[in-house]
Design an enzyme around this catalytic site. Structure first.
Site, PDB file in Angstrom:
ATOM      1  N   GLU A  90       0.060  -0.910   5.908  1.00  0.00           N
ATOM      2  CA  GLU A  90       1.150  -0.326   6.703  1.00  0.00           C
ATOM      3  C   GLU A  90       0.945   1.167   6.876  1.00  0.00           C
ATOM      4  O   GLU A  90       1.161   1.721   7.961  1.00  0.00           O
ATOM      5  CB  GLU A  90       2.501  -0.604   6.040  1.00  0.00           C
ATOM      6  N   ASP A 103       0.849  -1.206   0.000  1.00  0.00           N
ATOM      7  CA  ASP A 103       0.000   0.000   0.000  1.00  0.00           C
ATOM      8  C   ASP A 103       0.879   1.248   0.000  1.00  0.00           C
ATOM      9  O   ASP A 103       2.070   1.184   0.318  1.00  0.00           O
ATOM     10  CB  ASP A 103      -0.949   0.030   1.207  1.00  0.00           C
TER      11      ASP A 103
HETATM   12  N1  BES Z   1       8.719   3.313   5.204  1.00  0.00           N
HETATM   13  C1  BES Z   1       8.032   4.089   6.173  1.00  0.00           C
HETATM   14  C2  BES Z   1       8.715   4.118   7.510  1.00  0.00           C
HETATM   15  C3  BES Z   1      10.094   4.702   7.543  1.00  0.00           C
HETATM   16  C4  BES Z   1      10.491   5.678   6.672  1.00  0.00           C
HETATM   17  C5  BES Z   1      10.945   4.260   8.485  1.00  0.00           C
HETATM   18  C6  BES Z   1      11.764   6.187   6.726  1.00  0.00           C
HETATM   19  C7  BES Z   1      12.207   4.782   8.569  1.00  0.00           C
HETATM   20  C8  BES Z   1      12.614   5.746   7.667  1.00  0.00           C
HETATM   21  C9  BES Z   1       6.627   3.579   6.373  1.00  0.00           C
HETATM   22  O1  BES Z   1       6.003   3.239   5.169  1.00  0.00           O
HETATM   23  C10 BES Z   1       5.806   4.680   6.966  1.00  0.00           C
HETATM   24  O2  BES Z   1       5.693   5.708   6.360  1.00  0.00           O
HETATM   25  N2  BES Z   1       5.216   4.465   8.122  1.00  0.00           N
HETATM   26  C11 BES Z   1       4.299   5.378   8.690  1.00  0.00           C
HETATM   27  C12 BES Z   1       3.510   4.644   9.735  1.00  0.00           C
HETATM   28  C13 BES Z   1       2.304   5.372  10.256  1.00  0.00           C
HETATM   29  C14 BES Z   1       1.355   5.715   9.160  1.00  0.00           C
HETATM   30  C15 BES Z   1       1.630   4.544  11.295  1.00  0.00           C
HETATM   31  C16 BES Z   1       5.015   6.572   9.280  1.00  0.00           C
HETATM   32  O3  BES Z   1       6.162   6.454   9.752  1.00  0.00           O
HETATM   33  O4  BES Z   1       4.454   7.658   9.240  1.00  0.00           O
HETATM   34 ZN    ZN Z   2       5.359   5.159   4.279  1.00  0.00          ZN
END
Ligand code: BES
Ligand code: ZN
Length: 442
Positions: free
Chosen positions: A141, A76
């Site tokens: 996610e 997603d």
């Molecule tokens: N890939 C990211 C998380 C990430 C980005 C970790 C860069 C470390 C470095 C993931 O897809 C993401 O964006 N997660 C969200 C989770 C939230 C919506 C619960 C986030 O971090 O905002």
């Molecule tokens: Zn993300």
């Protein structure tokens, strides 16, 4: 174009925006396509329904005595808005220069498909993988993985493994292998301010009633002091201080402020006193406004007092903060700042725990060996500010650590317009997948 790149392009064309129910069919189509793809490379793949977006599971034939590796990724993506800021169509992958431009190119389809292409290559060369493999690709996610925990609990036996590996984080610089041993957690909420029961003429009634937009702005301002330190009582109580070895590792990365200014375009950096820029992003909690609204948003002016206003907050958390505890403290803060003329309501959003593992564990070292084999130099050891909520849940439910081997660059614009992924990172990711499974097999 290589068939691997062509596969990535196919996956990118599905507008699998998990938060938007208008895109449910696209999101499902991405899952169906992935299932077929994994079957076609010689794995046994199946789509599993959840309360919302499906989970894709694929396995090779498991052999007793081999290590079992669970590879996680998400198909997603975040919404592509604002569309007008894109230089290429958001859901039509386009190569410009040495990068692929498309929503999801880096987060997470490019990184996920590098793994799939790596598996395909190893299966093609050897007819099998060196480990027992479980692929778990989810479609929620970006909305906090609400249905994945129950899924893990219900499939504990089938998902039993020795370790999880994920490429959904960053590299500190192009060509610099990076091992991430910690992530921030997150707690989201929306605060609504309600005043009069109807919108009012600001001339007739202004001065007699509290304005919900003004009152909310005051509340928002109360969350930080002038230096950006969060003012919610008890907010920092459970923050685990940085270890000295981490400070030393991070200092090796050199001065980062100039690059951050350049990538973000911010005229000056800003934040809590007493911490470096990297420490503030990777090891300190924050309170961020992600959206705010109320009153007239159209062209020109309208002399109105809106009956309500809203603000959307996300709090980034670090070990050992607990999302529920933070929401409780935030709710108390909001109640304490409740002025007589409006009523504040706090609506809970999604949450996820922070994560920290020991990078010197045997499996952590194996992953770092794979990075050395792939990139040459010793990898950078970092934490990251973003969140992958399911990672701590893997630890809680399956009892295993997660190895985070990211392929994104700081300027890949994840979640933003003009998201992109260097073709070189996709190709190196394929080799990294092969090296990783080889190292974990030992
Ligand atoms: N890939 C990211 C998380 C990430 C980005 C970790 C860069 C470390 C470095 C993931 O897809 C993401 O964006 N997660 C969200 C989770 C939230 C919506 C619960 C986030 O971090 O905002
Ligand atoms: Zn993300």
């Amino acid at each position: 174009m290589t068939t691997d790149l062509n596969d990535l392009f196919t996956l990118l064309r599905f507008a699998s925006v998990s938060t938007d129910s208008n895109h449910n069919a696209d999101t499902r189509a991405a899952a169906v396509w992935l299932t077929d793809k994994l079957n076609s490379i010689g794995l046994q793949a199946a789509l599993h329904e959840t309360a919302r977006h499906p989970v894709v599971i694929a396995k090779n034939k498991h052999i007793a005595g081999r290590r079992t590796v669970l590879l996680y990724g998400h198909y997603d993506v975040q919404p592509a808005e604002p569309f007008s800021e894109w230089r290429t169509p958001p859901f039509e992958p386009t190569i410009v220069g040495d990068r692929i431009w498309c929503r999801g190119a880096t987060d997470n389809k490019g990184q996920l498909m590098a793994h799939v292409a790596g598996l395909k290559k190893t299966l093609g060369e050897h007819g099998d993988l060196p480990v027992n493999l479980i692929c778990l690709f989810e479609g929620e996610e970006e909305i906090g993985s609400p249905n994945l925990k129950p899924f893990l609990e219900a499939h504990r036996q089938e998902l039993k493994c020795d370790v999880v590996a994920i490429s959904d984080t960053g590299m500190v610089a192009a060509g610099q292998g990076t091992f991430t041993y910690g992530l921030r957690g997150v707690a989201c909420c929306e605060i609504i301010a309600r005043g009069p029961t109807i919108d009012l003429h600001s001339g007739i009634w202004g001065g007699a009633v509290a304005n919900p937009v003004t009152m909310l702005a005051r509340l928002v301002a109360s969350f930080h002091d002038a230096d950006g330190k969060v003012q919610v009582a008890g907010f920092y109580d459970d923050v685990r201080p940085l270890a000295e070895w981490e400070r030393t590792e991070w200092r090796k990365l050199g001065e980062t402020e100039a690059e951050t200014k350049q990538i973000t375009g911010a005229p000056e950096l800003f934040g809590e006193k007493g911490f470096t820029e990297l420490e503030r992003r990777w090891a300190r909690p924050t309170a961020e406004v992600n959206g705010i609204g109320g009153g007239w948003q159209g062209e020109g002016s309208k002399t109105v007092i809106a009956k309500e206003s809203f603000v959307k907050f996300s709090f980034r958390l670090v070990p050992d903060q607990h999302p529920d505890d933070i929401i409780k403290k935030v709710t108390a803060h909001v109640q304490q700042h409740q002025p007589p003329g409006v009523r504040f309501e706090v609506k809970l959003g999604h949450t996820g725990f922070p994560y920290l593992m020991d990078p010197t564990s045997p499996l952590g070292l194996a992953a770092q060996n794979a990075l050395v084999k792939t990139f040459g130099d010793k990898p950078a050891l970092i934490r990251e500010g973003g969140s992958i909520p399911i990672v701590q849940t893997f630890k809680d439910v399956l009892g295993v650590d997660t190895l985070l081997l990211g392929l994104a660059l700081p300027d890949c614009a994840a979640h933003a317009p003009n998201e992109n992924f260097p073709i070189a990172n996709f190709e190196t990711g394929i080799i990294l997948n092969q090296n990783l499974l080889r190292e974990l097999a030992r």
